[in-house]
Scaffold this motif. Structure first.
Motif, PDB file in Angstrom:
ATOM      1  N   ALA A   1       0.831  -1.205   0.000  1.00  0.00           N
ATOM      2  CA  ALA A   1       0.000   0.000   0.000  1.00  0.00           C
ATOM      3  C   ALA A   1       0.865   1.253   0.000  1.00  0.00           C
ATOM      4  CB  ALA A   1      -0.941  -0.004   1.203  1.00  0.00           C
ATOM      5  N   LEU A   2       1.951   1.246   0.775  1.00  0.00           N
ATOM      6  CA  LEU A   2       2.846   2.407   0.802  1.00  0.00           C
ATOM      7  C   LEU A   2       3.499   2.618  -0.557  1.00  0.00           C
ATOM      8  CD1 LEU A   2       4.522   1.944   4.302  1.00  0.00           C
ATOM      9  CD2 LEU A   2       2.908   3.741   3.633  1.00  0.00           C
ATOM     10  N   ARG A   3       3.963   1.534  -1.171  1.00  0.00           N
ATOM     11  CA  ARG A   3       4.604   1.651  -2.478  1.00  0.00           C
ATOM     12  C   ARG A   3       3.599   2.087  -3.548  1.00  0.00           C
ATOM     13  NH1 ARG A   3       8.164  -3.970  -2.220  1.00  0.00           N
ATOM     14  NH2 ARG A   3       9.784  -3.191  -0.803  1.00  0.00           N
ATOM     15  N   ALA A   4       2.393   1.535  -3.474  1.00  0.00           N
ATOM     16  CA  ALA A   4       1.367   1.919  -4.444  1.00  0.00           C
ATOM     17  C   ALA A   4       0.994   3.387  -4.292  1.00  0.00           C
ATOM     18  CB  ALA A   4       0.130   1.036  -4.271  1.00  0.00           C
TER      19      ALA A   4
ATOM     20  N   GLY B   1     -13.380  -0.737  -9.663  1.00  0.00           N
ATOM     21  CA  GLY B   1     -13.735  -2.152  -9.550  1.00  0.00           C
ATOM     22  C   GLY B   1     -13.427  -2.653  -8.149  1.00  0.00           C
ATOM     23  N   SER B   2     -14.427  -3.177  -7.456  1.00  0.00           N
ATOM     24  CA  SER B   2     -14.278  -3.481  -6.024  1.00  0.00           C
ATOM     25  C   SER B   2     -14.258  -4.970  -5.710  1.00  0.00           C
ATOM     26  CB  SER B   2     -15.429  -2.828  -5.242  1.00  0.00           C
ATOM     27  OG  SER B   2     -16.686  -3.267  -5.719  1.00  0.00           O
ATOM     28  N   ASP B   3     -14.277  -5.813  -6.712  1.00  0.00           N
ATOM     29  CA  ASP B   3     -14.330  -7.249  -6.463  1.00  0.00           C
ATOM     30  C   ASP B   3     -13.043  -7.718  -5.775  1.00  0.00           C
ATOM     31  OD1 ASP B   3     -15.162  -9.856  -6.457  1.00  0.00           O
ATOM     32  OD2 ASP B   3     -14.475 -10.263  -8.485  1.00  0.00           O
ATOM     33  N   GLY B   4     -13.157  -8.200  -4.527  1.00  0.00           N
ATOM     34  CA  GLY B   4     -12.022  -8.772  -3.810  1.00  0.00           C
ATOM     35  C   GLY B   4     -11.012  -7.782  -3.282  1.00  0.00           C
ATOM     36  N   LEU B   5     -11.325  -6.502  -3.224  1.00  0.00           N
ATOM     37  CA  LEU B   5     -10.377  -5.519  -2.688  1.00  0.00           C
ATOM     38  C   LEU B   5     -10.248  -5.688  -1.173  1.00  0.00           C
ATOM     39  CD1 LEU B   5     -11.063  -2.126  -4.509  1.00  0.00           C
ATOM     40  CD2 LEU B   5      -9.290  -3.823  -4.958  1.00  0.00           C
ATOM     41  N   ASP B   6      -9.020  -5.831  -0.682  1.00  0.00           N
ATOM     42  CA  ASP B   6      -8.820  -5.935   0.761  1.00  0.00           C
ATOM     43  C   ASP B   6      -8.646  -4.543   1.361  1.00  0.00           C
ATOM     44  OD1 ASP B   6      -6.301  -5.169  -0.009  1.00  0.00           O
ATOM     45  OD2 ASP B   6      -5.296  -7.005   0.603  1.00  0.00           O
TER      46      ASP B   6
ATOM     47  N   GLN C   1      -7.519   1.372   1.190  1.00  0.00           N
ATOM     48  CA  GLN C   1      -6.817   2.553   1.665  1.00  0.00           C
ATOM     49  C   GLN C   1      -6.165   3.307   0.503  1.00  0.00           C
ATOM     50  OE1 GLN C   1      -4.103   1.002   4.578  1.00  0.00           O
ATOM     51  NE2 GLN C   1      -5.639   0.909   6.200  1.00  0.00           N
ATOM     52  N   VAL C   2      -5.612   2.552  -0.439  1.00  0.00           N
ATOM     53  CA  VAL C   2      -5.019   3.189  -1.619  1.00  0.00           C
ATOM     54  C   VAL C   2      -6.095   3.917  -2.423  1.00  0.00           C
ATOM     55  CG1 VAL C   2      -3.851   2.734  -3.817  1.00  0.00           C
ATOM     56  CG2 VAL C   2      -3.117   1.555  -1.743  1.00  0.00           C
ATOM     57  N   VAL C   3      -7.252   3.290  -2.579  1.00  0.00           N
ATOM     58  CA  VAL C   3      -8.352   3.922  -3.312  1.00  0.00           C
ATOM     59  C   VAL C   3      -8.793   5.209  -2.608  1.00  0.00           C
ATOM     60  CG1 VAL C   3     -10.760   3.658  -4.026  1.00  0.00           C
ATOM     61  CG2 VAL C   3      -9.148   1.772  -4.337  1.00  0.00           C
ATOM     62  N   THR C   4      -8.857   5.170  -1.284  1.00  0.00           N
ATOM     63  CA  THR C   4      -9.241   6.366  -0.522  1.00  0.00           C
ATOM     64  C   THR C   4      -8.275   7.515  -0.795  1.00  0.00           C
ATOM     65  OG1 THR C   4     -10.231   5.022   1.224  1.00  0.00           O
ATOM     66  CG2 THR C   4      -9.662   7.286   1.784  1.00  0.00           C
ATOM     67  N   GLY C   5      -6.983   7.187  -0.849  1.00  0.00           N
ATOM     68  CA  GLY C   5      -6.002   8.220  -1.175  1.00  0.00           C
ATOM     69  C   GLY C   5      -6.196   8.776  -2.567  1.00  0.00           C
ATOM     70  N   VAL C   6      -6.562   7.923  -3.514  1.00  0.00           N
ATOM     71  CA  VAL C   6      -6.778   8.382  -4.882  1.00  0.00           C
ATOM     72  C   VAL C   6      -8.003   9.286  -4.967  1.00  0.00           C
ATOM     73  CG1 VAL C   6      -7.406   7.607  -7.201  1.00  0.00           C
ATOM     74  CG2 VAL C   6      -5.567   6.487  -5.964  1.00  0.00           C
ATOM     75  N   VAL C   7      -9.023   8.987  -4.170  1.00  0.00           N
ATOM     76  CA  VAL C   7     -10.203   9.870  -4.144  1.00  0.00           C
ATOM     77  C   VAL C   7      -9.780  11.286  -3.781  1.00  0.00           C
ATOM     78  CG1 VAL C   7     -12.351  10.371  -2.924  1.00  0.00           C
ATOM     79  CG2 VAL C   7     -11.850   8.032  -3.671  1.00  0.00           C
ATOM     80  N   ALA C   8      -8.896  11.394  -2.782  1.00  0.00           N
ATOM     81  CA  ALA C   8      -8.412  12.718  -2.384  1.00  0.00           C
ATOM     82  C   ALA C   8      -7.564  13.345  -3.488  1.00  0.00           C
ATOM     83  CB  ALA C   8      -7.604  12.609  -1.093  1.00  0.00           C
ATOM     84  N   LEU C   9      -6.677  12.556  -4.095  1.00  0.00           N
ATOM     85  CA  LEU C   9      -5.824  13.083  -5.159  1.00  0.00           C
ATOM     86  C   LEU C   9      -6.635  13.500  -6.387  1.00  0.00           C
ATOM     87  CD1 LEU C   9      -2.654  10.794  -5.227  1.00  0.00           C
ATOM     88  CD2 LEU C   9      -2.737  13.241  -4.755  1.00  0.00           C
ATOM     89  N   ALA C  10      -7.602  12.674  -6.756  1.00  0.00           N
ATOM     90  CA  ALA C  10      -8.434  13.008  -7.911  1.00  0.00           C
ATOM     91  C   ALA C  10      -9.251  14.271  -7.645  1.00  0.00           C
ATOM     92  CB  ALA C  10      -9.360  11.841  -8.246  1.00  0.00           C
ATOM     93  N   GLY C  11      -9.774  14.362  -6.422  1.00  0.00           N
ATOM     94  CA  GLY C  11     -10.504  15.582  -6.064  1.00  0.00           C
ATOM     95  C   GLY C  11      -9.612  16.808  -6.127  1.00  0.00           C
ATOM     96  N   LEU C  12      -8.356  16.650  -5.661  1.00  0.00           N
ATOM     97  CA  LEU C  12      -7.404  17.764  -5.705  1.00  0.00           C
ATOM     98  C   LEU C  12      -7.084  18.147  -7.143  1.00  0.00           C
ATOM     99  CD1 LEU C  12      -5.481  19.702  -4.273  1.00  0.00           C
ATOM    100  CD2 LEU C  12      -3.774  17.868  -4.251  1.00  0.00           C
TER     101      LEU C  12
END
Length: 487
Positions: free
Chosen positions: A133-136, A234-239, A244-255
């Motif tokens: 997650a940190l690397r991603a 796509g949310s199938d099987g996301l742990d 957490q990575v997706v949540t960060g992208v939501v913030a980045l995309a919003g920015l």
């Protein structure tokens, strides 16, 4: 990924021995934990997929094993030389019969060592996912520094989580898909349909969609009242780590979307300046400023649409993508300038989508926009739920008396006619018929079914109650207008 029962049995330091045949049960199923219990029925305290460790022989072996299998227990370990030496043969037979892997745990191997084996694997797996997650997140953050940050961020996210990612714009259209071509037409349409109510709500919200490409999680981007779009992942099987990575992208995309707002604000101010120049009659200056940045002004004659409402900002964002003519925000009004021959559907769609009310002027030259704006505002005063954007041409065709159908006119008329209705509720209707017959007593009396002298007496009574002489045209016209406005 958690360790499997086969991996546990392969650990030489544990010296475990499988007692059931190799084909019994699923030895490659991940096992999250091992738990020990000597209860007659431990299933209420166990989760499916766990391994159970015991040292005593159950009183009723077959029902005991059947309960474990029904609960989804992955395997059973029997500790020898604690209560008895060796594993009971009835237990081996029952486990073989019901398909539950059974292994023997020697006395020198503590149960805690087995539990720790699974716990270490869980911890190692969690550490690996956190590291990923940190690397991603770092890779996605670096992508945000590229020339097209939004496209780069979405593309990197799709690569990291190995799931399709889509962005639905504020206008409800599918803006981007990563990787390109990942979604078929049916999936794209399903995402647009799921995003539409989120955008219409104009509030920050989350949702979901089921498509032929699998399930998607949806999250709005931007501030409440001015959403910038919806991110679909796509949310199938996301742990948890991937989420957490997706949540960060939501913030980045919003920015990334918010960074474009400064340019949008400058563009909006330019539109307002062009519109005000047009209102001032400086058409050549307005056309010269508009063409390189906003496109050419519509060919005259033109129509002006004046809209108001609480969602003008969101409507302006939508027009940036979908608007065909010139538009500008001026104070609490959103004005659209379109050729008179153009379809009026965009204004109606805009009003319906964002809950606006407005009016459309008649055709006018570019030098007559101030008068056209006045016509649009008059038409807007006639807007209703059934017709949110009426045309001034229709208002004018209805005549002057149609303008009396407003709450203000109705309130004034009701007050003016109050002496009549209080004295005789039928008197306003009698006067309306008399005036409809051009004040001719014989004709009106015949239609009312009364004698003309009776009608004259009723008109005289009305004059007394109103304190007005109804023999003149002005007084009759004023009374007729009040009767029409009162309905």
């Amino acid at each position: 990924m958690p360790a499997t029962l086969a991996q546990l049995l392969a650990r030489p330091e544990l010296d475990l021995r499988l007692l059931t045949p190799a084909g019994v049960g699923a030895l490659d199923t991940p096992v999250p934990w091992a738990h020990s219990s000597e209860l007659a029925d431990p299933t209420p305290f166990l989760s499916p997929g766990q391994v159970l460790l015991i040292t005593g022989t159950p009183e009723e072996v077959d029902p005991y094993v059947e309960r474990l299998v029904s609960h989804g227990i992955a395997g059973l370990g029997f500790g020898t030389e604690v209560v008895r030496a060796g594993t009971p043969e009835p237990l081996v037979e029952a486990c073989t019969r019901h398909g539950l892997p059974l292994f023997e745990v020697p006395y020198r191997t503590p149960f805690i060592a087995i539990a720790r084996f699974f716990a270490d694997r869980v911890a190692a797996d969690q550490y690996a996912r956190n590291t990923w997650a940190l690397r991603a997140s770092r890779a996605i953050s670096l992508a945000a520094l590229r020339p097209d940050p939004l496209a780069a961020v979405l593309s990197e996210l799709a690569r990291q989580i190995d799931r399709p990612v889509a962005l639905i714009g504020a206008d409800g259209a599918l803006d981007r898909i990563a990787p390109s071509g990942a979604l078929r037409a049916e999936a794209r349409e399903a995402l647009r349909a799921a995003a539409d109510p989120l955008l219409r709500s104009r509030r920050r919200a989350a949702g979901s969609a089921t498509t032929d490409a699998g399930p998607f999680a949806l999250q709005t981007l931007g501030a409440a009242g001015r959403l910038r779009g919806v991110l679909a992942v796509g949310s199938d099987g996301l742990d948890q780590a991937a989420q957490q990575v997706v949540t960060g992208v939501v913030a980045l995309a919003g920015l990334a979307l918010e960074q474009s707002r400064a340019a949008d604000a400058a563009r909006s101010r330019l539109r307002t300046s062009v519109w005000r120049a047009l209102l001032a009659g400086e058409t050549e200056l307005a056309a010269a400023v508009a063409e390189p940045a906003l496109g050419p002004l519509p060919e005259p004659p033109v129509r002006v649409t004046a809209l108001t409402g609480t969602a003008l900002a969101a409507a302006t964002d939508w027009l940036e993508t979908n608007g065909g003519g010139f538009f500008a925000r001026d104070g609490h009004e959103l004005v659209l300038l379109e050729s008179a021959s153009a379809d009026a559907a965009p204004a109606a769609e805009l009003a319906a989508r964002f809950g606006l009310r407005g009016g459309v002027s008649g055709p006018a030259p570019l030098t007559g926009l101030r008068a056209a704006l006045g016509q649009a505002e008059v038409a807007r005063g006639r807007a209703s739920a059934d017709d949110p954007v009426p045309a001034f041409d229709d208002v004018a065709a209805a005549g002057m008396l149609a303008l009396l159908q407003t709450p203000d006119a109705r309130a004034v008329a009701t007050t003016a006619l109050a002496p009549l209705t209080e004295a005789d509720p039928t008197l306003p209707g009698t006067l309306r018929m008399w005036l409809d017959c051009d004040g001719v007593y014989d004709v009106a009396a015949k239609r009312l079914g009364m004698h003309r002298h009776t009608l004259r007496a009723r008109v005289a009574e009305a004059e007394r109650l109103l304190g007005r002489d109804l023999s003149g045209f002005a007084a009759r016209a004023d009374l007729y207008a009040a009767l029409r406005a009162a309905g």
